[in-house]
Design an enzyme around this catalytic site. Structure first.
Site, PDB file in Angstrom:
ATOM      1  N   GLY A  14       0.780  -1.235   0.000  1.00  0.00           N
ATOM      2  CA  GLY A  14       0.000   0.000   0.000  1.00  0.00           C
ATOM      3  C   GLY A  14       0.813   1.286   0.000  1.00  0.00           C
ATOM      4  O   GLY A  14       0.327   2.318   0.453  1.00  0.00           O
ATOM      5  N   HIS A 106       0.791   1.221 -13.214  1.00  0.00           N
ATOM      6  CA  HIS A 106       1.573   0.051 -13.620  1.00  0.00           C
ATOM      7  C   HIS A 106       3.058   0.432 -13.611  1.00  0.00           C
ATOM      8  O   HIS A 106       3.427   1.494 -14.125  1.00  0.00           O
ATOM      9  CB  HIS A 106       1.151  -0.425 -15.004  1.00  0.00           C
ATOM     10  CG  HIS A 106       1.886  -1.659 -15.425  1.00  0.00           C
ATOM     11  ND1 HIS A 106       1.581  -2.913 -14.920  1.00  0.00           N
ATOM     12  CD2 HIS A 106       2.948  -1.826 -16.236  1.00  0.00           C
ATOM     13  CE1 HIS A 106       2.421  -3.793 -15.429  1.00  0.00           C
ATOM     14  NE2 HIS A 106       3.269  -3.160 -16.227  1.00  0.00           N
TER      15      HIS A 106
HETATM   16  C1  GAR Z   1       3.409  -1.087  -7.349  1.00  0.00           C
HETATM   17  O1  GAR Z   1       4.705  -1.057  -7.893  1.00  0.00           O
HETATM   18  C2  GAR Z   1       2.370  -1.059  -8.460  1.00  0.00           C
HETATM   19  O2  GAR Z   1       2.733  -0.242  -9.532  1.00  0.00           O
HETATM   20  C3  GAR Z   1       2.350  -2.507  -8.854  1.00  0.00           C
HETATM   21  O3  GAR Z   1       2.454  -3.218  -7.648  1.00  0.00           O
HETATM   22  C4  GAR Z   1       3.145  -2.427  -6.669  1.00  0.00           C
HETATM   23  C5  GAR Z   1       2.270  -2.306  -5.443  1.00  0.00           C
HETATM   24  O4  GAR Z   1       2.927  -1.637  -4.412  1.00  0.00           O
HETATM   25  N1  GAR Z   1       1.174  -2.823  -9.595  1.00  0.00           N
HETATM   26  C6  GAR Z   1       1.137  -3.729 -10.575  1.00  0.00           C
HETATM   27  O5  GAR Z   1       2.090  -4.403 -10.898  1.00  0.00           O
HETATM   28  C7  GAR Z   1      -0.217  -3.859 -11.271  1.00  0.00           C
HETATM   29  N2  GAR Z   1      -0.085  -4.607 -12.483  1.00  0.00           N
HETATM   30  P1  GAR Z   1       2.138  -0.921  -3.219  1.00  0.00           P
HETATM   31  O6  GAR Z   1       1.147  -1.946  -2.640  1.00  0.00           O
HETATM   32  O7  GAR Z   1       3.210  -0.581  -2.241  1.00  0.00           O
HETATM   33  O8  GAR Z   1       1.423   0.281  -3.766  1.00  0.00           O
END
Ligand code: GAR
Length: 194
Positions: A14, A106
């Site tokens: 998150g 993304h």
């Molecule tokens: C982030 O890097 C986001 O861009 C990626 O997952 C991570 C989540 O981190 N999303 C994807 O890969 C979607 N295809 P977070 O929970 O710390 O925000």
């Protein structure tokens, strides 16, 4: 103008949710209000971040995810849905019902390293394996094609020779994701992007 009511969908740490919370306090996100957090996992640290920020949250797992989500969106009168590290793919019926009302972040420069199977650390592993010198992040509207909706914002980030997937992920988050997502949320809430 009344603030748009935003639901943030999460699955993990998150940090992007945190960037949205911080942007609210900093006045960067002022046309939208973080109204609800929905997690696909009860273990997501994002839920702690929501609680600390005083944002109501719900955990939805299992097969009836989408009908339950629809009910919550209605109850909370949500205008805009933000996928912030959300690791489930939404059905074409769901994305069609919420056309141009769902944003996703993304961690690459779409169309590189995106689509089915490219999520989280895997995206950065693929970028390093291919040997790209520049990567980045993309905010786009969500349609029925995974990572295929209209691109709204992108930011490039340098790949360094000694990068591991983890160091690259961190740099992409710091330099691109945590800035782009709050900015996109504000621009869409304000009606500057329609
Ligand atoms: C982030 O890097 C986001 O861009 C990626 O997952 C991570 C989540 O981190 N999303 C994807 O890969 C979607 N295809 P977070 O929970 O710390 O925000």
């Amino acid at each position: 103008m009344e603030k748009k009511r935003i639901a943030v969908l999460v699955s993990g740490g998150g940090t992007n949710l945190q960037a949205l919370i911080d942007a609210t306090h900093a006045g960067v996100l002022q046309s939208g209000e973080l109204t609800l957090v929905v997690s696909s996992s009860s273990k997501a640290y994002a839920l702690t971040r929501a609680a600390e920020a005083g944002i109501p949250s719900a955990v939805l797992t299992g097969k009836s995810f989408e009908p339950e989500l629809e009910a919550l969106l209605k109850d909370y009168q949500i205008d805009l849905i933000i996928l912030a590290g959300f690791m489930r793919i939404l059905s074409p019926a769901f994305t069609a019902r919420h056309d141009r009302r769902i944003l996703n972040i993304h961690p690459s420069l779409i169309p590189a390293f995106c689509g089915k199977g490219y999520y989280g650390l895997r995206v950065h592993e693929a970028a390093l394996a291919r040997g790209v010198k520049v990567t980045g992040a993309t905010v786009h509207f969500v349609n029925e094609i995974p990572d295929g909706g209209e691109i709204l914002l992108q930011k490039a980030v340098e790949v360094l020779p000694d990068d591991t997937p983890e160091t690259l992920q961190r740099r992409v988050m710091e330099q691109a994701e945590w800035k782009l997502l709050p900015l996109a949320a504000e621009l869409v809430s304000r009606g500057e992007i329609k």
